[in-house]
Design a protein around this motif. Structure first.
Motif, short mmCIF file in Angstrom:
data_model
loop_
_atom_site.label_atom_id
_atom_site.label_comp_id
_atom_site.label_asym_id
_atom_site.label_seq_id
_atom_site.Cartn_x
_atom_site.Cartn_y
_atom_site.Cartn_z
N TYR A 136 25.39 48.70 29.77
CA TYR A 136 24.32 48.00 29.07
C TYR A 136 23.06 48.86 29.00
O TYR A 136 22.44 48.99 27.95
CB TYR A 136 24.02 46.67 29.76
N GLU A 137 22.68 49.46 30.13
CA GLU A 137 21.48 50.29 30.17
C GLU A 137 21.59 51.49 29.23
O GLU A 137 20.64 51.86 28.54
CB GLU A 137 21.17 50.75 31.59
N ASN A 138 22.76 52.09 29.19
CA ASN A 138 22.97 53.24 28.29
C ASN A 138 22.94 52.82 26.83
O ASN A 138 22.37 53.53 25.99
CB ASN A 138 24.27 53.95 28.63
N ALA A 167 21.32 50.21 25.66
CA ALA A 167 19.94 49.80 25.38
C ALA A 167 19.07 51.00 25.03
O ALA A 167 18.14 50.88 24.21
CB ALA A 167 19.36 49.04 26.56
N GLN A 168 19.35 52.14 25.61
CA GLN A 168 18.59 53.36 25.31
C GLN A 168 18.86 53.86 23.88
O GLN A 168 18.03 54.52 23.30
CB GLN A 168 18.92 54.48 26.32
N LEU A 169 20.02 53.53 23.37
CA LEU A 169 20.38 53.98 22.02
C LEU A 169 19.72 53.14 20.93
O LEU A 169 19.54 53.61 19.82
CB LEU A 169 21.90 53.93 21.83
#
Length: 110
Positions: A103-105, A107-109
């Motif tokens: 999810y965090e990765n 969200a960065q995109l």
């Protein structure tokens, strides 16, 4: 069946996985989840997945495996230590943690 795996593995004195190549090492985590001490190879992904929670052996040397099995059989405190370290190590690979990282990765995109 998969649901029988914890009971079968949990009754083992140890889990020995002298693989020459492994893409990830899920069987190691399954053994740790069953609170079984682990002996595995010092190659491929096994050292990363096992961390300090396993005895690492050279899978190409029978003497390395033999030595680890004798250690595991003779040393109750070693077995207990590996099980305790396995409780900690397996938490790095929980589905909740995996979902959070994905999810965090993502969200960065966006």
């Amino acid at each position: 069946p998969d649901e029988d795996l914890p009971a079968l593995m949990g009754g083992a004195a140890g889990f020995v996985y002298p693989s020459l190549f492994e893409g990830f090492g899920l069987p190691l985590l399954e053994a740790m989840e069953a609170e079984v001490p682990v002996v595995t190879s010092d190659v491929a992904s096994m050292p990363e997945v096992a961390g300090q929670a396993a005895l690492l052996i050279n899978p190409a040397q029978v003497s390395s495996l033999t030595h680890a099995l004798v250690q595991l059989e003779r040393d109750a405190s070693l077995r207990e230590s590996l099980v305790e370290k396995g409780r900690v190590q397996r938490q790095q690979y929980s589905w909740d943690r995996t979902a959070k990282v994905v999810y965090e990765n993502l969200a960065q995109l966006f």
